[in-house]
Design a protein around this motif. Structure first.
Motif, short mmCIF file in Angstrom:
data_model
loop_
_atom_site.label_atom_id
_atom_site.label_comp_id
_atom_site.label_asym_id
_atom_site.label_seq_id
_atom_site.Cartn_x
_atom_site.Cartn_y
_atom_site.Cartn_z
N ASP A 264 -12.59 60.36 8.00
CA ASP A 264 -12.20 61.69 8.44
C ASP A 264 -12.55 61.89 9.91
O ASP A 264 -12.90 60.93 10.61
N LYS A 265 -12.50 63.12 10.38
CA LYS A 265 -12.75 63.39 11.79
C LYS A 265 -14.19 63.13 12.20
O LYS A 265 -14.50 63.01 13.39
N ARG A 284 -8.24 56.64 11.03
CA ARG A 284 -8.43 58.08 10.85
C ARG A 284 -7.32 58.66 9.96
O ARG A 284 -6.16 58.28 10.07
N THR A 285 -7.68 59.62 9.12
CA THR A 285 -6.69 60.31 8.30
C THR A 285 -5.99 61.41 9.07
O THR A 285 -4.89 61.84 8.68
N ASP A 286 -6.60 61.87 10.17
CA ASP A 286 -6.08 63.04 10.88
C ASP A 286 -5.56 62.73 12.28
O ASP A 286 -5.10 63.63 12.97
N ALA A 287 -5.65 61.49 12.70
CA ALA A 287 -5.24 61.15 14.07
C ALA A 287 -4.86 59.68 14.15
O ALA A 287 -5.38 58.85 13.39
N SER A 320 -13.32 63.58 18.78
CA SER A 320 -11.96 63.90 19.18
C SER A 320 -11.48 62.89 20.22
O SER A 320 -11.89 62.95 21.39
#
Length: 381
Positions: A264-265, A284-287, A320
């Motif tokens: 995750d993040k 990454r699951t989000d990026a 990030s």
């Protein structure tokens, strides 16, 4: 009760974790670092070493002082498997180590599936320890033979830098030989701006590289291209992209479709909240993140903070990734091309810029671990 934090791999991010532990180590925390060598080779300086600009000692970090300052234990071994359900990792001799908290920074392997027929002629860029040990033998063989033929396969940054570095090494050593670079139909440096690709290709032509833009497979005599042309080779260096370690498939961790650890993040496993992963081993699951050492370097301080938060019961901090990364591409001689989004430039000054960043990285992690602040580490280029 004592909790055990196991760090697997001495990669860029774990260097930051060891630094953080040296400054503030929670009470009751048993820390173990497991890695094959007491030295962590820095991939960013590998082309410069091949070209003859650095000694091997200048391209690596001695892990011993960092481990001692962190109050950790160093285990020199290679893991061959893990069971996330049982919270343990295993070694080839059958022994295993249990953990309460695990962090994986083991990188990736070079995908050589299309080149295996080459046998002893094939040398993958990774693992780096093996490449550092093998390159002097290749250079000695090239010096001893007339018309020596070296082929580098891979049109990404690693392949381009390696081919140009090898060409520079041959020139410096007076080798009677030739270096060919085999890329795919996509050309050199896919994903980089057209101006960057053009700059590097012009330099490659001036350097005398043989360029081939077709997919290739290994054969007994060299690399056979999709158009039927054979590129003969005495040695083939593979910089052909990444693949995850085979043992991850039986780890019981949540993986993506290619076999990388899903995180995750916070870079925490989506399936096991006591497992973190950074660098090339994860997805990454989000990026969408490129497989670049830049991310491992910048994620290091965040990883350190999150591991301490788990131990101390604090809040986690997301990593990030920046929208674009700066690449400084070494061109064999003391010359480099800079790539940042659509912007690019080149020159000897760019190589000096890269050299300053690379040597600064080594100095930063070779200095007294207690002498630097977290902000200094997070600002690592």
């Amino acid at each position: 009760m004592t909790k055990r934090l196991v760090l697997v791999g001495g990669g860029h991010a774990h260097l930051s974790v060891l630094r953080a532990l040296a400054k503030t180590r929670p009470a009751g925390l048993d820390v173990v670092l497991i890695t094959p060598s007491k030295y962590q080779n820095y991939s960013g300086m590998l082309p410069g070493w091949v070209a003859g600009h650095y000694t091997q000692a200048q391209c690596r970090v001695d892990l011993d002082p960092l481990v001692q300052a962190a109050g950790a234990r160093l285990v020199l071994d290679q893991i061959v498997g893990m069971d996330a359900a049982r919270r343990c990792i295993g070694f080839a001799d059958g022994l295993h180590v249990e953990y309460d908290l695990l962090s994986l920074d083991v990188g990736s392997e070079t995908d050589t599936s299309w080149l295996e027929t080459l046998g002893d002629k094939l040398l993958p860029v990774k693992p780096l320890d093996n490449f550092f040990a093998s390159w002097p033998r290749i250079l000695a063989a090239a010096k001893a033979k007339k018309n020596y033929k070296l082929v580098v396969v891979g049109g990404g940054a690693a392949g381009v830098e390696m081919a140009l570095a090898a060409q520079q090494a041959f020139t410096r050593a007076g080798v009677d030989g030739h270096v060919d670079l085999v890329a795919s139909e996509s050309g050199l440096l896919p994903g980089h701006a057209n101006a960057v690709q053009a700059r590097v290709q012009r330099f490659a032509v001036r350097a005398g590289l043989g360029l081939h833009f077709a997919r290739g497979v290994g054969s007994e005599d060299g690399v056979l291209l999709a158009d039927g042309h054979l590129v003969p080779a005495d040695q083939v260096i593979a910089a052909t992209g990444a693949r995850p370690a085979v043992w991850l498939g039986l780890s019981k961790l949540g993986l993506d479709e290619r076999g990388y650890i899903l995180v995750d993040k916070y870079h925490r496993s989506v399936s096991h909240l006591n497992v973190f992963a950074v660098g090339d081993v994860c997805a990454r699951t989000d990026a969408v993140m490129s497989r670049s050492g830049v991310h491992a370097v910048h994620a290091g301080p965040v990883l350190a903070e999150n591991l301490m938060a788990i131990v101390n019961g604090g809040s986690l901090r997301p990593y990030s990734p920046k929208r674009r990364s700066l690449y400084l591409l070494a061109c064999g001689s003391r010359y480099a091309v800079a790539s940042w989004g659509r912007w690019s430039t080149e020159g000897q000054w760019v190589w000096r810029w890269k050299d300053w960043i690379d040597q600064g990285f080594i100095r930063r992690f070779s200095a007294n671990p207690r002498s630097q602040t977290p902000q200094m580490l997070e600002n690592t280029p």
